[in-house]
Design an enzyme around this catalytic site. Structure first.
Site, PDB file in Angstrom:
ATOM      1  N   GLU B  71      25.672 -23.265 109.253  1.00 34.33           N
ATOM      2  CA  GLU B  71      26.891 -23.593 108.512  1.00 34.33           C
ATOM      3  C   GLU B  71      28.118 -23.574 109.420  1.00 34.33           C
ATOM      4  O   GLU B  71      29.083 -24.310 109.200  1.00 34.33           O
ATOM      5  CB  GLU B  71      27.103 -22.632 107.339  1.00 34.33           C
ATOM      6  CG  GLU B  71      26.166 -22.866 106.158  1.00 34.33           C
ATOM      7  CD  GLU B  71      24.838 -22.138 106.302  1.00 34.33           C
ATOM      8  OE1 GLU B  71      24.593 -21.511 107.366  1.00 34.33           O
ATOM      9  OE2 GLU B  71      24.036 -22.209 105.342  1.00 34.33           O
ATOM     10  N   PHE B 133      21.325 -12.127  93.456  1.00 33.62           N
ATOM     11  CA  PHE B 133      20.758 -12.617  94.704  1.00 33.62           C
ATOM     12  C   PHE B 133      21.664 -13.687  95.309  1.00 33.62           C
ATOM     13  O   PHE B 133      22.045 -14.633  94.639  1.00 33.62           O
ATOM     14  CB  PHE B 133      19.356 -13.180  94.453  1.00 33.62           C
ATOM     15  CG  PHE B 133      18.736 -13.765  95.695  1.00 33.62           C
ATOM     16  CD1 PHE B 133      18.435 -12.957  96.784  1.00 33.62           C
ATOM     17  CD2 PHE B 133      18.481 -15.126  95.787  1.00 33.62           C
ATOM     18  CE1 PHE B 133      17.878 -13.496  97.941  1.00 33.62           C
ATOM     19  CE2 PHE B 133      17.928 -15.677  96.935  1.00 33.62           C
ATOM     20  CZ  PHE B 133      17.627 -14.846  98.021  1.00 33.62           C
ATOM     21  N   GLN B 134      21.999 -13.506  96.559  1.00 29.17           N
ATOM     22  CA  GLN B 134      22.856 -14.441  97.312  1.00 29.17           C
ATOM     23  C   GLN B 134      24.228 -14.635  96.684  1.00 29.17           C
ATOM     24  O   GLN B 134      24.806 -15.712  96.759  1.00 29.17           O
ATOM     25  CB  GLN B 134      22.152 -15.791  97.505  1.00 29.17           C
ATOM     26  CG  GLN B 134      20.947 -15.663  98.424  1.00 29.17           C
ATOM     27  CD  GLN B 134      20.441 -16.985  98.945  1.00 29.17           C
ATOM     28  OE1 GLN B 134      20.536 -18.005  98.272  1.00 29.17           O
ATOM     29  NE2 GLN B 134      19.899 -16.967 100.155  1.00 29.17           N
ATOM     30  N   LYS B 183      26.358 -22.420  90.019  1.00 29.58           N
ATOM     31  CA  LYS B 183      25.207 -23.324  89.885  1.00 29.58           C
ATOM     32  C   LYS B 183      25.140 -23.989  88.507  1.00 29.58           C
ATOM     33  O   LYS B 183      24.827 -25.172  88.399  1.00 29.58           O
ATOM     34  CB  LYS B 183      23.923 -22.513  90.146  1.00 29.58           C
ATOM     35  CG  LYS B 183      22.687 -23.364  90.228  1.00 29.58           C
ATOM     36  CD  LYS B 183      21.508 -22.568  90.765  1.00 29.58           C
ATOM     37  CE  LYS B 183      20.283 -23.471  90.862  1.00 29.58           C
ATOM     38  NZ  LYS B 183      19.131 -22.760  91.438  1.00 29.58           N
ATOM     39  N   MET B 493      37.039 -16.296 131.113  1.00 27.24           N
ATOM     40  CA  MET B 493      38.396 -15.860 130.769  1.00 27.24           C
ATOM     41  C   MET B 493      38.476 -14.344 130.666  1.00 27.24           C
ATOM     42  O   MET B 493      39.479 -13.727 131.023  1.00 27.24           O
ATOM     43  CB  MET B 493      38.850 -16.529 129.468  1.00 27.24           C
ATOM     44  CG  MET B 493      40.317 -16.328 129.152  1.00 27.24           C
ATOM     45  SD  MET B 493      41.395 -16.895 130.487  1.00 27.24           S
ATOM     46  CE  MET B 493      41.882 -18.513 129.890  1.00 27.24           C
TER      47      MET B 493
END
Ligand SMILES: Cc1ncc(C[n+]2csc(CCOP(=O)(O)OP(=O)(O)O)c2C)c(N)n1
Lengths: 161, 581
Positions: B71, B133-134, B183, B493
């Site tokens: 993602e 869940f999630q 959902k 750096m």
């Protein structure tokens, strides 16, 4: 110079708005001394009154940053104008029968009210500006304060403005 | 060399088809609405909470969906797409871990005012708040890093919300807007009524046109100034104000610096351009800021990497600040002439009255002298590749005409210093957040937005390993990005700071264990090339340019090289370490 500022914020009463506003204060390091929220005169809008401590620059940034929130409709710096500000406190004070007349004396002078009487305590309700409530608490302290709750300040500009 | 982007079918035809009110699911509403907003490409990753949306996308070809491998890749790609095109970037992820994987990318876009619409799924409405869940409270998590966000509670609100989200993302000070769709909302059906008209929102009215009185003050100040200087930033590019800026400089003949995000907003070949300012800026820009008597800041926000120590910044200057976001004015630097408005609109108005800064001839001469005496410089070598030389090679062979994206670190600064940008939206870099892992996926997005342009992504060997999995989507979609790795075998750096500020105590910067980048590329089916000296470098780079698809070119460079000039933290910007030249 740091001063106390009171600002009124008119917001959409969408879910999460309080979180957005308080989150903004936290993230930008602005101080919240008190915050109150409730319905406004218009359906769908809420008014928050926020008391903050900071310097003039701070206040300007707070206003500008608040305006960046999509749900913020209007920000008014109340403390720059003559305003009426009030808060409410409830104080549960220890009060055996012998102390009651004395406590009642304090209550009356402050035009407060006793809103509950227990066997060994009273709940005193007081409305006024912050200083008045501070003073009342000071006077009740010697009797023993069991519980104290304050609403935070709500405020309005005086007159027709 | 075109990336495989499907033709977006005739927009009018599509519109007609999609404009018909119909009872459809939330998922279909989403897809139609995206099309109506002109979206031709989205980046995403499926999961349980967005399965209805992905189901609606089955066989759907009216826009392209790029399945990234993480993602983070998706959101940086959407960001690169937006920066390189000026359109809104769109990204889709599932609830919970999908959504939280977007956080770095959302913050990156927020800091640099990049317009994104980020769509996340969430668990079904009745499970919200139960630690299902999630489940993650992604609107809560991202509140401080979005311009605005929506948690959709009713499918009927969806068309309006999407339309508003695009409007908010791409107007005023631009930024990412999140739409979190439970959902059940993506499954629910309702009568879809397309939203196309102007958006009116009571709390959201960005001010476009400036106050005329302030403009007159500026015109007056220019006439009086002996040492005027322009500091222009990303706002010039974002507003499409580069031509108006050019005109402004042509008329006033005021010397100009552009910030990191402003690179390309003004042609680097122009004699009045002085290079980038700030921590790794030019001697000329920093001296000019410090000695100016009128500093005109246009669409820049006085970032601390630009100002150095604020106390002592531009001490002699009257400060003018032009910005679309009123909250920027006076935030870091007290302003004498505040001008709130869209940079392009402001400059166009100014250009009607403004005249040459006539008292500034001695100043112009001084600036030219600094430019001649103290350009960027480095000590070249014939035994080892110098990273600055590599960037110069890329610049010469592409004549400054490519879109360049970078990751974060030394290579980013060398790219900013040595590649000569002449057009807006040809420079894509994470300025505000400084996000490693941004460089490569953002190039994928930039290429999707510009299928016919050459896109070069310059990365360090450290940052390349933060999103290298996206090589897969270059291979599979034939996205012809030229992926450059400046391999100095360390977190360069960080090494530089440890050398200069932490007394050579090199703590945990050794990247031993890095993959063989050529083999890594090949493992994904991408051509990989390596160069360790100038001759190999020229040859490998030419081969990369001649190859139609994606190519990884690793340049193995000197480990010890530092970025100069450098202003260390706590110094004013005219106190610069110049290096050994
Ligand atoms: C996600 C993230 N983690 C850490 C950092 C801190 N950081 C800034 S530059 C840098 C070193 C980058 O090394 P490399 O990718 O090899 O590039 P180089 O500086 O060598 O060109 C690091 C670790 C960062 N900017 N972003």
């Amino acid at each position: 110079m740091t001063i106390k500022n009171t600002i009124a914020v008119l917001v959409n009463d969408h879910p999460g708005v309080l979180q957005r506003v308080s989150g903004l204060f936290g993230r930008r390091g602005f101080n919240i001394e008190s915050i109150t929220v409730g319905q406004s005169e218009e359906v769908g809008l809420s008014r928050m009154v926020i008391v903050t401590i900071g310097d003039e620059n701070n206040l300007e940034q707070i206003e500008k940053q608040l305006y960046k929130l999509v749900d913020v409709i209007k920000v008014i710096d109340l403390s720059s104008k003559p305003m009426v500000s009030r808060e409410l406190a409830m104080i549960k004070v220890k009060a055996e029968p012998p102390q009651r007349p004395e406590i009642m004396g304090v209550v009356e002078t402050f035009r407060a009210a006793v809103v509950d009487v227990g066997t060994t305590s009273l709940i005193v309700q007081v409305i006024g500006d912050t200083e008045k409530i501070d003073a009342m608490i000071e006077l009740l302290k010697p009797y023993g304060i069991r519980e104290l709750t304050r609403t935070g300040v709500t405020a309005m500009i005086r007159g027709n403005a | 060399m075109s990336a495989q982007i499907p033709e977006v079918r005739s927009t009018d035809e599509l519109r007609e088809k999609w404009m018909k009110p119909e009872v459809i699911t939330g998922s279909e509403i989403l897809l139609r609405s995206l099309l109506l907003e002109g979206v031709d490409c989205v980046f995403g990753y499926p999961g349980g909470a967005v399965l209805y949306i992905y189901d609606a996308m089955y066989g759907f070809e009216d826009f392209k969906h790029v399945l990234t491998r993480h993602e983070q890749g998706a959101i940086h790609a959407a960001d690169g797409y937006a920066r390189a095109s000026g359109k809104v970037g769109v990204c889709i992820a599932t609830s919970g871990p999908g959504a939280t994987n977007l956080v770095t990318g959302i913050a990156t876009a927020f800091m640099d005012s990049v317009p994104l619409v980020v769509i996340t799924g969430n668990v079904i409405s009745s499970l919200i708040g139960t630690d299902a869940f999630q489940e993650a409270d992604i609107t809560g998590i991202t509140m401080p890093i979005t311009k605005h966000s929506y948690l959709v509670r009713d499918v009927e609100d969806l068309p309006r919300i999407i339309h508003e989200a695009f409007h908010i993302a791409n107007t005023g000070r631009k930024g990412p807007v999140l739409i979190d769709i439970p959902k059940d909302i993506s499954a629910a059906q309702t009568l879809f009524v397309p939203q196309m008209g102007p958006v009116t929102m009571r709390g959201y009215n960005p001010k476009v046109l400036p106050n005329k009185i302030q403009l007159d003050k500026l015109t007056q100040a220019i006439a009086e100034a002996k040492r005027p200087f322009i500091l222009a930033g990303g706002g010039v590019v974002y507003s499409g104000g580069h031509e108006a800026l050019y005109e402004f400089v042509r008329k006033t003949e005021i010397p100009i610096t552009t910030t990191l995000l402003g690179l390309g907003g003004f042609p680097s070949g122009h004699e009045l351009w002085t290079g980038m300012p700030g921590m790794h800026g030019t001697y000329t820009s920093n001296q000019a800021i410090q000695q100016s008597d009128l500093l005109i800041c246009i669409g820049a926000r006085f970032d601390d990497r630009v100002t150095g120590k604020l106390d002592g910044f531009a001490p002699h200057a009257k400060i003018v600040h032009i910005d679309i976001d009123p909250a920027e004015i006076g935030k870091n630097v007290p302003t004498d002439i505040p001008i709130v408005g869209d940079v392009k609109a402001v400059l166009e108005l100014l250009n009607q009255d403004v005249k040459r800064a006539n008292q500034a001839d001695a100043w112009r001469a001084q600036i030219q002298q600094w430019k001649n005496e103290k350009p960027y410089s480095y000590k070249d070598s014939d035994t080892v590749l110098k990273p600055q030389w590599v960037v110069e090679l890329l610049d010469e062979t592409t004549k400054g005409g490519a879109i360049v994206t970078t990751d974060v670190g030394q290579h980013q600064m060398w790219a900013a210093q040595y590649y000569k940008f002449n057009q807006p939206r040809s420079w894509v870099t994470s300025g505000g957040l400084g996000t490693m892992g941004f460089g490569f996926p953002s190039a994928i997005g930039a290429q999707m937005a510009n299928p016919d342009r050459l896109v070069i992504s310059i990365n360090g060997d450290g940052g390349m390993q933060m999103c290298s999995q996206e090589l897969a989507i270059c291979a599979i979609n034939n996205i012809p990005v030229k992926i450059v790795i400046i391999n100095n075998q360390v977190l360069g750096m960080v090494r530089q700071w440890q050398e200069l500020i932490y007394d050579n105590r090199y703590s945990h910067i050794d990247l031993a264990g890095s993959p063989d980048f050529v083999k890594l590329a090949e493992a994904y089916g991408v051509k990989g090339l390596r160069a360790t000296n100038k001759e190999e470098a020229r040859r490998a780079w030419q081969e990369a340019l001649d190859t139609p698809g994606p190519v990884v070119v690793e340049f193995v460079v000197s480990k010890e090289e530092n970025v100069y000039p450098m202003v260390t933290q706590g110094s004013t910007i005219d106190q610069m370490l110049m290096g050994d030249e």
